[in-house]
Design a protein around this motif. Sequence first.
Motif, PDB file in Angstrom:
ATOM      1  N   LEU A 209       0.811  -1.218   0.000  1.00  0.00           N
ATOM      2  CA  LEU A 209       0.000   0.000   0.000  1.00  0.00           C
ATOM      3  C   LEU A 209       0.844   1.268   0.000  1.00  0.00           C
ATOM      4  CD1 LEU A 209      -2.767  -1.026   2.571  1.00  0.00           C
ATOM      5  CD2 LEU A 209      -2.893  -1.078   0.077  1.00  0.00           C
ATOM      6  N   ASP A 210       2.141   1.124   0.174  1.00  0.00           N
ATOM      7  CA  ASP A 210       3.029   2.287   0.219  1.00  0.00           C
ATOM      8  C   ASP A 210       3.333   2.761  -1.203  1.00  0.00           C
ATOM      9  OD1 ASP A 210       4.809   4.231   0.890  1.00  0.00           O
ATOM     10  OD2 ASP A 210       6.454   2.855   1.392  1.00  0.00           O
ATOM     11  N   ASP A 211       2.851   3.947  -1.571  1.00  0.00           N
ATOM     12  CA  ASP A 211       3.100   4.491  -2.904  1.00  0.00           C
ATOM     13  C   ASP A 211       4.118   5.636  -2.863  1.00  0.00           C
ATOM     14  OD1 ASP A 211       1.585   6.309  -1.582  1.00  0.00           O
ATOM     15  OD2 ASP A 211       0.073   6.572  -3.149  1.00  0.00           O
ATOM     16  N   THR A 212       4.859   5.720  -1.771  1.00  0.00           N
ATOM     17  CA  THR A 212       5.876   6.754  -1.650  1.00  0.00           C
ATOM     18  C   THR A 212       7.067   6.445  -2.553  1.00  0.00           C
ATOM     19  OG1 THR A 212       5.245   7.098   0.654  1.00  0.00           O
ATOM     20  CG2 THR A 212       7.375   7.975  -0.034  1.00  0.00           C
ATOM     21  N   ILE A 213       7.612   7.472  -3.222  1.00  0.00           N
ATOM     22  CA  ILE A 213       8.806   7.317  -4.043  1.00  0.00           C
ATOM     23  C   ILE A 213      10.022   7.461  -3.123  1.00  0.00           C
ATOM     24  CG2 ILE A 213      10.156   8.289  -5.924  1.00  0.00           C
ATOM     25  CD1 ILE A 213       7.556   9.239  -7.160  1.00  0.00           C
ATOM     26  N   HIS A 214      10.748   6.378  -2.954  1.00  0.00           N
ATOM     27  CA  HIS A 214      11.857   6.365  -2.019  1.00  0.00           C
ATOM     28  C   HIS A 214      13.181   6.736  -2.662  1.00  0.00           C
ATOM     29  CE1 HIS A 214       9.464   4.539   1.234  1.00  0.00           C
ATOM     30  NE2 HIS A 214       8.863   3.873   0.257  1.00  0.00           N
ATOM     31  N   ASP A 215      13.378   6.466  -3.936  1.00  0.00           N
ATOM     32  CA  ASP A 215      14.622   6.794  -4.610  1.00  0.00           C
ATOM     33  C   ASP A 215      14.382   6.920  -6.102  1.00  0.00           C
ATOM     34  OD1 ASP A 215      14.392   4.157  -5.523  1.00  0.00           O
ATOM     35  OD2 ASP A 215      15.617   3.404  -3.870  1.00  0.00           O
ATOM     36  N   ASP A 216      15.434   7.411  -6.801  1.00  0.00           N
ATOM     37  CA  ASP A 216      15.289   7.618  -8.233  1.00  0.00           C
ATOM     38  C   ASP A 216      15.209   6.310  -9.012  1.00  0.00           C
ATOM     39  OD1 ASP A 216      17.801   6.968  -7.563  1.00  0.00           O
ATOM     40  OD2 ASP A 216      18.807   8.442  -8.834  1.00  0.00           O
ATOM     41  N   SER A 246       9.829  14.195 -12.362  1.00  0.00           N
ATOM     42  CA  SER A 246      10.027  13.523 -13.643  1.00  0.00           C
ATOM     43  C   SER A 246       8.956  13.997 -14.603  1.00  0.00           C
ATOM     44  CB  SER A 246       9.945  12.009 -13.471  1.00  0.00           C
ATOM     45  OG  SER A 246       8.615  11.626 -13.207  1.00  0.00           O
ATOM     46  N   GLN A 247       9.057  13.548 -15.845  1.00  0.00           N
ATOM     47  CA  GLN A 247       8.051  13.895 -16.837  1.00  0.00           C
ATOM     48  C   GLN A 247       6.719  13.219 -16.548  1.00  0.00           C
ATOM     49  OE1 GLN A 247       9.978  12.746 -20.450  1.00  0.00           O
ATOM     50  NE2 GLN A 247      11.001  14.722 -20.729  1.00  0.00           N
ATOM     51  N   LYS A 248       6.736  12.225 -15.735  1.00  0.00           N
ATOM     52  CA  LYS A 248       5.503  11.493 -15.404  1.00  0.00           C
ATOM     53  C   LYS A 248       4.600  12.338 -14.511  1.00  0.00           C
ATOM     54  CE  LYS A 248       2.783   7.911 -14.439  1.00  0.00           C
ATOM     55  NZ  LYS A 248       1.916   7.264 -15.395  1.00  0.00           N
ATOM     56  N   SER A 249       5.230  12.996 -13.503  1.00  0.00           N
ATOM     57  CA  SER A 249       4.428  13.721 -12.528  1.00  0.00           C
ATOM     58  C   SER A 249       5.208  14.900 -12.017  1.00  0.00           C
ATOM     59  CB  SER A 249       4.052  12.779 -11.380  1.00  0.00           C
ATOM     60  OG  SER A 249       3.474  13.491 -10.320  1.00  0.00           O
ATOM     61  N   SER A 250       4.521  15.940 -11.660  1.00  0.00           N
ATOM     62  CA  SER A 250       5.151  17.108 -11.083  1.00  0.00           C
ATOM     63  C   SER A 250       5.047  17.135  -9.586  1.00  0.00           C
ATOM     64  CB  SER A 250       4.508  18.384 -11.665  1.00  0.00           C
ATOM     65  OG  SER A 250       3.140  18.407 -11.335  1.00  0.00           O
ATOM     66  N   LYS A 251       4.514  16.054  -8.994  1.00  0.00           N
ATOM     67  CA  LYS A 251       4.377  15.978  -7.534  1.00  0.00           C
ATOM     68  C   LYS A 251       5.686  15.605  -6.893  1.00  0.00           C
ATOM     69  CE  LYS A 251      -0.437  15.040  -6.514  1.00  0.00           C
ATOM     70  NZ  LYS A 251      -1.349  14.113  -5.892  1.00  0.00           N
ATOM     71  N   SER A 252       5.898  16.115  -5.711  1.00  0.00           N
ATOM     72  CA  SER A 252       7.110  15.776  -4.963  1.00  0.00           C
ATOM     73  C   SER A 252       6.739  14.780  -3.889  1.00  0.00           C
ATOM     74  CB  SER A 252       7.710  17.044  -4.335  1.00  0.00           C
ATOM     75  OG  SER A 252       8.783  16.701  -3.504  1.00  0.00           O
ATOM     76  N   ARG A 253       7.461  13.628  -3.886  1.00  0.00           N
ATOM     77  CA  ARG A 253       7.233  12.608  -2.864  1.00  0.00           C
ATOM     78  C   ARG A 253       8.498  12.410  -2.072  1.00  0.00           C
ATOM     79  NH1 ARG A 253       3.137   8.903  -4.024  1.00  0.00           N
ATOM     80  NH2 ARG A 253       1.370  10.028  -4.896  1.00  0.00           N
TER      81      ARG A 253
END
Length: 254
Positions: A209-216, A246-253
Amino acid sequence: MDNKEKNSVEYYSIDLLHIAKTLWKRAWLIAISGFLAAAIGFSIATFLIAPTYSSSIMLYVNNSSFSLGNTSFSISSSEITAAQSLVKTYGEILNNRTTLERVIEEANVDYTYRELSNMIVAEPSNETEIMRVTVTTEDPVESERIADCIAEVLPIRIAEIIDGASMEVVDSAVAEYEKVAPSITQYTAVGLVLGVLLSTIVLIITAMLDDTIHDDEYILRTYDYPILAKVPDLLNSGNKQYGYYSQKSSKSRK
């Protein structure tokens, strides 16, 4: 389905590597959960469940002859194809209300005949005509006393019901002070397994359930989009934490 509909379909993928990393990082939590659950199982078996003790007698089922009306029959135990059937019959007589009430009176114990019936197991010994009767209570001396009373009462009851039938005591009861239940080892092992299993399941579900971006690497592996920039965490300069664009999303995680 047109291209627009195809593009609208969402796919949910499971990152096994992320789950494995999560379990590895939280291995200490799994170990603690297993230890605590094992301690709970040990405590339940040691302090909450009353120990029980068994005592057994062995009776030889002798039915060399019996009469039916004015006709007598002779049957040797070797001619009975299933001696266990005869033992089962005597076992039913043992668990009869009248028999058990006599045992209760003889042993001077404070049980109902139903309670006493649940404490008694009668079965053939090694598929022979010898019947083993085991009594299990919370007191080893009481188990011995009840078993000895059964050895006295049951042959009389069988002789009253079946003409010519008799039973001989092969082995009398002795008080066994080694408890038969509960097994502390078994309860502790079950607690350990349950603790490890449940904590592992919780961690796996949490990781899924964790959708956090942890690394590149996660962005590159999951979306195959190039990293445009890394934004450092200015509020916590002591930790090397970044937000990814990234080009995928402008959100910061984080």
